[in-house]
Design a protein around this motif. Structure first.
Motif, PDB file in Angstrom:
ATOM      1  N   ILE A  80       0.918  -1.308   0.021  1.00  0.00           N
ATOM      2  CA  ILE A  80      -0.105   0.226  -0.177  1.00  0.00           C
ATOM      3  C   ILE A  80       0.793   1.131  -0.082  1.00  0.00           C
ATOM      4  O   ILE A  80       0.516   2.239  -0.528  1.00  0.00           O
ATOM      5  N   THR A  81       1.932   1.307   0.618  1.00  0.00           N
ATOM      6  CA  THR A  81       2.943   2.266   0.825  1.00  0.00           C
ATOM      7  C   THR A  81       3.539   2.496  -0.626  1.00  0.00           C
ATOM      8  O   THR A  81       3.557   3.697  -0.943  1.00  0.00           O
ATOM      9  N   LEU A  82       3.967   1.715  -1.150  1.00  0.00           N
ATOM     10  CA  LEU A  82       4.618   1.635  -2.527  1.00  0.00           C
ATOM     11  C   LEU A  82       3.566   2.282  -3.335  1.00  0.00           C
ATOM     12  O   LEU A  82       3.818   3.013  -4.257  1.00  0.00           O
ATOM     13  N   SER A  83       2.272   1.670  -3.511  1.00  0.00           N
ATOM     14  CA  SER A  83       1.399   2.327  -4.638  1.00  0.00           C
ATOM     15  C   SER A  83       1.062   3.585  -4.066  1.00  0.00           C
ATOM     16  O   SER A  83       0.794   4.603  -5.108  1.00  0.00           O
ATOM     17  N   ALA A  84       0.836   3.987  -3.019  1.00  0.00           N
ATOM     18  CA  ALA A  84       0.446   5.406  -2.349  1.00  0.00           C
ATOM     19  C   ALA A  84       1.613   6.281  -2.879  1.00  0.00           C
ATOM     20  O   ALA A  84       1.424   7.604  -3.584  1.00  0.00           O
ATOM     21  N   ILE A  85       2.956   5.954  -2.775  1.00  0.00           N
ATOM     22  CA  ILE A  85       4.003   6.987  -3.044  1.00  0.00           C
ATOM     23  C   ILE A  85       4.017   7.086  -4.468  1.00  0.00           C
ATOM     24  O   ILE A  85       4.064   8.059  -5.099  1.00  0.00           O
ATOM     25  N   THR A  86       3.982   6.021  -5.363  1.00  0.00           N
ATOM     26  CA  THR A  86       3.944   6.039  -6.821  1.00  0.00           C
ATOM     27  C   THR A  86       2.903   6.723  -7.347  1.00  0.00           C
ATOM     28  O   THR A  86       3.109   6.969  -8.523  1.00  0.00           O
ATOM     29  N   ALA A  87       1.765   6.416  -6.736  1.00  0.00           N
ATOM     30  CA  ALA A  87       0.467   7.211  -7.127  1.00  0.00           C
ATOM     31  C   ALA A  87       0.721   8.538  -7.038  1.00  0.00           C
ATOM     32  O   ALA A  87       0.228   9.694  -8.065  1.00  0.00           O
ATOM     33  N   ALA A  88       1.107   9.191  -5.810  1.00  0.00           N
ATOM     34  CA  ALA A  88       1.213  10.515  -5.672  1.00  0.00           C
ATOM     35  C   ALA A  88       2.162  11.171  -6.208  1.00  0.00           C
ATOM     36  O   ALA A  88       2.212  12.039  -7.222  1.00  0.00           O
ATOM     37  N   GLY A  89       3.442  10.515  -6.337  1.00  0.00           N
ATOM     38  CA  GLY A  89       4.710  10.870  -7.304  1.00  0.00           C
ATOM     39  C   GLY A  89       4.475  10.925  -8.578  1.00  0.00           C
ATOM     40  O   GLY A  89       4.373  11.978  -9.451  1.00  0.00           O
ATOM     41  N   GLY A  90       3.928   9.652  -9.148  1.00  0.00           N
ATOM     42  CA  GLY A  90       3.559   9.480 -10.638  1.00  0.00           C
ATOM     43  C   GLY A  90       2.289  10.682 -10.929  1.00  0.00           C
ATOM     44  O   GLY A  90       2.274  11.025 -11.999  1.00  0.00           O
ATOM     45  N   GLY A  91       1.463  10.739 -10.081  1.00  0.00           N
ATOM     46  CA  GLY A  91       0.293  11.668 -10.409  1.00  0.00           C
ATOM     47  C   GLY A  91       0.732  13.155 -10.653  1.00  0.00           C
ATOM     48  O   GLY A  91       0.485  13.607 -11.729  1.00  0.00           O
ATOM     49  N   VAL A  92       1.628  13.522  -9.909  1.00  0.00           N
ATOM     50  CA  VAL A  92       1.977  14.928  -9.678  1.00  0.00           C
ATOM     51  C   VAL A  92       2.869  15.136 -11.087  1.00  0.00           C
ATOM     52  O   VAL A  92       2.373  16.123 -11.673  1.00  0.00           O
ATOM     53  N   ALA A 169      10.399   1.918  -6.206  1.00  0.00           N
ATOM     54  CA  ALA A 169       9.378   3.005  -6.560  1.00  0.00           C
ATOM     55  C   ALA A 169       9.606   3.672  -7.740  1.00  0.00           C
ATOM     56  O   ALA A 169       9.102   4.321  -8.531  1.00  0.00           O
ATOM     57  N   ILE A 170      11.288   4.042  -7.934  1.00  0.00           N
ATOM     58  CA  ILE A 170      11.733   4.611  -8.988  1.00  0.00           C
ATOM     59  C   ILE A 170      11.070   4.037 -10.358  1.00  0.00           C
ATOM     60  O   ILE A 170      10.903   4.693 -11.343  1.00  0.00           O
ATOM     61  N   THR A 171      11.462   2.753 -10.348  1.00  0.00           N
ATOM     62  CA  THR A 171      11.115   1.755 -11.571  1.00  0.00           C
ATOM     63  C   THR A 171       9.544   2.183 -11.794  1.00  0.00           C
ATOM     64  O   THR A 171       9.393   2.254 -12.873  1.00  0.00           O
ATOM     65  N   TYR A 172       8.648   1.918 -10.852  1.00  0.00           N
ATOM     66  CA  TYR A 172       7.300   2.083 -11.096  1.00  0.00           C
ATOM     67  C   TYR A 172       6.866   3.402 -11.849  1.00  0.00           C
ATOM     68  O   TYR A 172       6.117   3.437 -12.496  1.00  0.00           O
ATOM     69  N   LEU A 173       7.732   4.583 -11.378  1.00  0.00           N
ATOM     70  CA  LEU A 173       7.243   5.775 -11.955  1.00  0.00           C
ATOM     71  C   LEU A 173       7.412   5.680 -13.646  1.00  0.00           C
ATOM     72  O   LEU A 173       6.827   6.357 -14.097  1.00  0.00           O
TER      73      LEU A 173
END
Lengths: 300, 267
Positions: A80-92, A169-173
């Motif tokens: 959940i943390t990984l998804s939330a961080i990459t969703a927020a970062g990737g979203g912005v 996380a960087i890769t998911y972006l």
């Protein structure tokens, strides 16, 4: 003669109507319904039900209660943390990129290039993506070697590793940012060119225009896009598996292990883990659908 | 005139964002290309590519993946086209339900689907469903439901399904002719676009294939990476080129439409 001529088309129209109705049996929704039941609903339902059934065959929370063990709590928390961080970062980041491409005064041709590339990058995930990042940020990757030799800064002696949470996380972006761009661009294009001018002529600063006009309109599409990104990352398996060789403790990877028995074999627990994932995904997409409906009311 | 010029001058912020994005997205590709051109002490060599194309396992997995992709496209069309058409024609009230089912694959992750299928039918007493190749094609078709339905449905929305169908029927056409000669030609662009996207997704899929025990292109890449890193990098470059051409073709046939691309395939 006139009577016969006027009756003939009426009869054939009735015939067409009848055949339209009869077609229901012939074409119908049968193949689709059968396919969905056999390949989607039964397998998922069986797995979910098995998560809720004990060894005696009766309803039981025994499997689900196993999920409270620290290892599984930790897997869900990490996922959940990984998804939330990459969703927020990737979203912005995806939003900024979409904004730059659409209204940054860049050549129009860039728009279709950005779209096509985003289409490719959003689908360039899994094993190939893990490799691309290993060639870049792995211990012998291009960027790592460059930093080590030219900047005299070795990220790997400073606690960084591509094969852990941060690296993942960087890769998911790489697939999250393009997906956000694809999802949010229509909303940005929906902002009229006249609005900032109208706001300016009423004495609003660009910041005020942003705060009082653009952001309230874009808020729902932005949030919806981030929810989509969250689900996108939460269900991801291949990228994490290939990058960390299955060593990071994520919910999807755990399910794979429990079910295939590579490490431990406990199908009841695997079913409970699967149930948990479906629940998280369902909540995410319920919110997404809700937002979509509200955004549709705004006409954005 | 001067006003228009001023508008089209790029802002510094936009240029900065774009520059960062180009670095972030191009660097991993460049690094992979560079890595794929190294071998032993040689700085630039095509040896990794030769290693790949001379490996019969590569051709085997490529052939298998292409076959699975084509079967998925055919099965997906057979399932989605009649349903989408019928809902437009006769059952508009069922549109929401069909769309909901087609979006369910977003809620059921690939891991869950693969294991659910193997558990439900894999034990060997479910007739043809116990054949894991059937399960693989079925799972891939499930994955592609959202994309195919969106492609077909938006194609159908653009034409007057009812009038065309009634016209064809009153001219004496049978149902197969209506579907094959009237409906399909009208939604060909959307279908082709969907097919290319499905092809790209299936070709690189790893999760379901590995859990069901098949050696697809994705699984082969993973195994190759453990043994021959440079050859694996070459494989990644090749598969990126393949995905690129599929998505490019998709965008060309759909007239630059991006609606279909929302939501990813197999991560």
């Amino acid at each position: 003669m006139t009577q016969a001529a006027s009756r003939a088309p009426a009869a054939s129209a009735a015939g067409v109507r009848m055949r339209l109705r009869r077609g229901l049996v012939l074409v119908g929704l049968l193949p689709f319904a059968a396919f969905a039941v056999v390949f989607l609903l039964i397998p998922t339902a069986l797995l979910v039900i098995r998560g809720l059934v004990g060894p005696s065959g009766r309803f039981s929370l025994a499997n689900v209660s196993q999920l409270t063990a620290p290892q599984y709590i930790d897997a869900y928390r990490t996922s959940i943390t990984l998804s939330a961080i990459t969703a927020a970062g990737g979203g912005v980041a995806g939003f900024l990129l979409a904004w730059a491409v659409v209204s940054g005064g860049l050549p129009r041709r860039l728009r279709s290039v950005a779209f096509t590339f985003s289409g490719v990058a959003a689908n360039f995930a899994g094993v190939p993506l893990a490799f691309a990042f290993a060639s870049t940020l792995g211990p012998l990757g291009l960027l790592t070697v460059f930093m080590r030799n030219s900047l005299h800064y070795d990220p790997y002696t400073h606690g960084f590793t591509l094969f852990g949470f941060t690296g993942l996380a960087i890769t998911y972006l790489y697939f999250q940012i393009p997906l956000m761009l694809l999802v949010v661009t229509p909303a940005i294009t929906g902002l009229r060119r006249e609005w900032p001018e109208a706001a300016a002529s009423l004495g609003a600063s660009p910041f005020t225009y942003w705060r009082r006009v653009a952001f309230p309109i874009l808020r729902l599409p932005l949030l919806g896009g981030m929810l989509l990104l969250f689900g996108n990352s939460f269900g991801a398996y291949a990228t994490a598996y290939a990058l960390t060789t299955g060593l990071i403790n994520l919910a999807p990877l755990l399910i794979g292990q429990e079910m295939t028995g590579n490490v431990v074999y406990n199908p009841g627990l695997g079913s409970a883990l699967a149930l948990g994932m479906v629940v998280v995904m369902s909540i995410t997409f319920a919110f997404y659908a809700l937002l979509r409906r509200r955004a549709a009311r705004w006409g954005t | 005139m001067g006003h228009v010029r001023a508008r089209s001058r790029p802002s510094a912020g936009a240029l900065a964002v774009l520059g960062l994005a180009v670095i972030f997205f191009v660097l991993p590709l460049a690094a992979t290309v560079q890595f794929s051109l190294q071998h032993g002490s040689q700085a630039i060599t095509l040896a990794p590519y030769q290693e790949i194309v001379s490996d019969p396992l590569f051709w085997g997995s490529l052939q298998f993946s292409v076959t699975m992709a084509l079967l998925t496209i055919v099965l997906g069309m057979l399932v989605v086209v009649p349903a989408a058409y019928w809902v437009r024609l006769r059952l508009p009230q069922a549109h929401g339900v069909v769309e909901f089912i087609c979006l369910l694959p977003f809620v059921v992750p690939g891991v869950v689907l693969a294991i659910g299928l193997a558990r439900a039918y894999g034990s060997g007493n479910a007739g043809p469903l116990s054949n894991f190749q059937v399960l693989l094609v079925g799972a891939y078709t499930v994955l592609s439901l959202p994309f195919l339905f969106r492609a077909v449905d938006s194609g159908l929305r653009a034409i007057d399904v009812r009038t065309l169908t009634e016209a064809a029927l009153s001219l004496g056409a049978g149902w197969p002719a209506v579907l094959w000669r009237v409906v399909l030609p009208n939604i060909r662009a959307g279908l082709l676009a969907g097919a290319f996207l499905v092809f790209a997704i299936v070709l690189g899929e790893y999760t379901i294939a590995s859990l069901l025990g098949f050696s697809t292109l994705g699984v082969y890449t993973e195994l190759e990476g453990a043994a021959h890193a440079h050859a694996a990098a070459a494989l990644v470059v090749l598969s990126f080129a393949l995905v690129w051409s599929c998505i490019g073709l998709m965008q060309i046939v759909s007239g630059g439409g991006t609606r279909m691309l929302e939501g990813g395939g197999a991560r």
